[in-house]
Every structure is written in C-alpha cells, then in structure tokens.
Scaffold this motif. Structure first.
Motif, PDB file in Angstrom:
ATOM      1  N   LEU A 266       0.816  -1.213   0.000  1.00 31.96           N
ATOM      2  CA  LEU A 266       0.000   0.000   0.000  1.00 31.96           C
ATOM      3  C   LEU A 266       0.850   1.264   0.000  1.00 31.96           C
TER       4      LEU A 266
ATOM      5  N   THR B 201       3.853  -0.712   4.242  1.00 35.98           N
ATOM      6  CA  THR B 201       2.494  -0.953   4.734  1.00 35.98           C
ATOM      7  C   THR B 201       1.816  -1.877   3.737  1.00 35.98           C
TER       8      THR B 201
ATOM      9  N   ARG C  55      -1.327  -4.951   2.724  1.00 37.48           N
ATOM     10  CA  ARG C  55      -2.648  -5.523   2.972  1.00 37.48           C
ATOM     11  C   ARG C  55      -2.618  -6.979   2.528  1.00 37.48           C
TER      12      ARG C  55
ATOM     13  N   GLN D 207      -6.304  -7.698   6.436  1.00 34.21           N
ATOM     14  CA  GLN D 207      -5.601  -6.972   7.485  1.00 34.21           C
ATOM     15  C   GLN D 207      -4.482  -6.124   6.884  1.00 34.21           C
ATOM     16  N   GLU D 208      -4.301  -4.920   7.448  1.00 31.17           N
ATOM     17  CA  GLU D 208      -3.202  -4.038   7.054  1.00 31.17           C
ATOM     18  C   GLU D 208      -2.129  -4.095   8.122  1.00 31.17           C
TER      19      GLU D 208
ATOM     20  N   GLU E  12       2.309  -3.529   9.159  1.00 31.09           N
ATOM     21  CA  GLU E  12       3.574  -2.841   8.915  1.00 31.09           C
ATOM     22  C   GLU E  12       4.691  -3.884   8.804  1.00 31.09           C
TER      23      GLU E  12
END
Length: 374
Positions: free
Chosen positions: A46, A67, A69, A78-79, A81
């Motif tokens: 993302l 970032t 997904r 879910q997103e 790091e």
C-alpha cells in the motif's frame, strides 16, 4: 505406431507414482526457523517509506518501511507494517513500490487470531508462474495430443523425482554418483517408454541412453580429479556446509551433476536414432542387421552435429555475465581458461558432449540387435 495395452498400463502406473511423489514428504520441513503455524500469503504493497534507504552507486542499503494488505488466507484484509532490509547486493535485494504484489510470511501471536510479525520475502510470482505452466501444458496438449499428455506426465514426474528423491537423498548423505545414476536411470525409463512406447523402439532408445550416460559418468569421474575442481564452485554450495550439512561431498555432487545435466540431451539423441531406425525397418522389413546399423550411424552423424553445441550454448548462456566481466576487464584468455569457474564449465561441456557423441553409435548398435530378427 498405435497405443497398446502395455502403454496404457505404464501411463497409469507412472501417474500413480507421480501422485505418490506429490504426497511424499521431503523430510526437511521446518528447518527454516519460521514460527510454527506461520502463514505464507500474497499481499499488496500500500505505502512505502524510503527515508532510511541509502544509495551508494548502483546499490542501495538500509531499510524500506512497508504498509501491506494481506490478500489471501485467514488474515486476508488486514493491514500490517513490515520492513524490507537491503544488503547492498543486487542479486538479493528488492525494492517495492505501491501497487506491487509481495510474498509474505505471517507469524501469528499466541492466540493465533492476529499477526505478531510480517516478513516480506520477495515479489509474488506464483500466479504468473502458474500462467506460464498452464500455457505450456495447453500448447503441448493441443499440438501433440496423447503424446503431449504423456510428455507432460514425464515432465511432472521428473520434477518430483528431483525435488522429492534426488535432492533430499543427497542431503541425507547418499552417495551423489550412485544416487544420480539411479535417478537418471528411472527418469530415462519413464520418459523414453512414455514417449516412445513399451516396444522395441523404446528399448533401443533406453539401451542407447543408458550406455551414453554411463560413459559420461565414467568420464566425469576420470577427468574430475585431473581438473582439480572443488564442488563449492557452484552457487550456494558452500552455504550448505554452514547450514548443518558439513558431511556433504561437494565435489562428488558437482561431478554427479555433469551427467544429470546432459542426460536430457542424451535421451533426445537416442530417441532420434531409435525412431529413425524403427521407421527404416518398417519400410524395409528385409533389411539386414548390418545395413540397419549403418543407417543408424548415418542418422546419428547428421543429428550429433547440432547436438554437440547444445550443451555449449546452454552453459555459455548461464555464465555469460561472468565471461563478459572477464572480457570487459581485459583478462587474458590463458587466465580465463585456468580459472576454476570457467574450467568447471569446460568440464561440463566437453564431458557431456562426449556422451552425446558416443550415444549415437551405441544406439545404432542396440537397434541392430533388437530391431532385426534373424
């Protein structure tokens, strides 16, 4: 030459054997250090944070913040790091951009319902790999029909034999030369009798192939010590020693790979000669054994002229960057020929090509014995 009941039974047997190999565990799962229950999924990049990356000439070092997904599996949507670590090595590093698809390993927390850590390994390539495999299979089936289906089965059987038997066997400490010979013999029988049929033509091609492969094996062992090449010359070979496999004989693994690599071309040449001799025999049933053998020699001479360059082109293509680096730096030819990397490929090419040269007359002799009845 039509399909016989023996051919169909052999195809069914090999299909069952291929299915069994698919389910066979390699015995080396779980050695990567990943947390138990880790999920390997597809993810979408993302956003990226390139603030801690550093450019030094043509390479980059530092970290790239990501970032992502998750697009598949139980954590889809879910997103998360993640961090992409750069080591300053072009062959290993990858730099992502928003919109890229990545292959990620997700380690769940103790509850198993959330992700504790996301590790972005590389670009996601399995979808395009499946597309290419599907196109290859489709064109093979459309063009060759039933023969293409058998060729596809032999392709899958070969891949599974190498992945599930040959490589794990050598990691367990099996003798590399004997393991390679056994695997090559099984693959040769499967491929030739699938494509050529359970008949005299297949028997001739198999006999010629195994004779040529045996000669290549003997030459590899005979000249391997004279060339004084250590098996660590192959990429990632030395890494195995530091990964808990210090018992491996890298030199014997390298030598075993010589006749394994050339076995495909050997089978191709043997089948060409056997098919031509079978066709000659069917058109002229009264041909003598001597005349048929001489015809096989003639066919072999025509085919071997192009086949001997097959291995040269294959090995040159795989090491073209290395040779270009030597030429760009003005390294003298004598220096190049004595370098271990180059000498290893010379050994590969010459020994493999010698096997190709011998397989043609040996197949012709086998054809004379098996195709002509007194």
């Amino acid at each position: 030459m039509g399909t016989t009941r023996k051919d169909i039974l052999f195809v069914l047997f090999l299909a069952l054997l291929t299915a069994g190999l698919t389910l066979l565990p390699s015995g080396f799962g779980g050695r990567s250090g990943a947390t138990d229950g880790a999920a390997r999924e597809k993810a979408l990049i993302l956003r990226t944070d390139d603030s801690t990356m550093r450019q030094f000439g043509i390479v980059r070092t530092g970290d790239q913040g990501l970032t992502i997904r998750v697009l598949s599996g139980r954590f889809a949507g879910q997103e998360l790091e993640a961090v992409n670590h750069l080591m300053g090595r072009l062959e290993l590093d990858k730099v992502f951009a928003p919109g890229d698809k990545a292959f990620v390993v997700l380690d769940p927390d103790e509850s198993g319902n959330a992700v504790a850590k996301a590790n972005v390994l590389d670009f996601y390539r399995m979808d395009i790999e499946l597309v290419v495999l599907a196109l290859f299979s489709l064109f093979l089936l459309v063009f060759a029909g039933w023969t293409g289906a058998k060729a596809l089965l032999s392709f899958l059987f070969t891949a599974l034999m190498i992945w599930k038997v040959f490589l794990p066997g050598m990691l367990r400490g099996w003798d590399p030369v004997l393991t390679s010979l056994g695997v090559v013999a099984a693959l040769t029988a499967a491929i030739i009798f699938l494509v050529g049929g359970m008949n005299r033509r297949g028997a001739v091609a198999f006999a010629g192939s195994m004779a040529g492969i045996s000669i290549t094996c003997v030459l590899a062992l005979a000249f391997g010590s004279a060339f004084r090449i250590h098996g660590a010359v192959k990429p990632f070979s030395e890494t195995l020693l530091y990964s808990g496999f210090a018992h491996l004989d890298l030199t014997k693994i390298f030598l075993a790979g010589i006749f394994l690599a050339s076995s495909g071309a050997v089978m191709d040449l043997a089948m060409d000669v056997a098919a031509a001799m079978t066709e000659i025999r069917s058109k002229n049933p009264d041909i003598t054994r001597k005349e048929l053998v001489l015809s096989g020699f003639s066919v072999g001479r025509a085919v071997v002229g192009t086949m001997t360059t097959t291995l040269l082109l294959a090995y040159t293509g795989s090491y073209s960057s290395l040779l270009m680096a030597f030429i760009a730096q003005g390294v003298p030819l004598a220096n190049i020929l004595n370098m271990q990397y180059v000498a290893a490929e010379i050994l590969n090419t010459l020994v493999g090509s010698f096997g190709l040269v011998t397989v043609a007359p040996l197949t012709a002799l086998a054809g004379g014995l098996l195709l002509v009845r007194k």
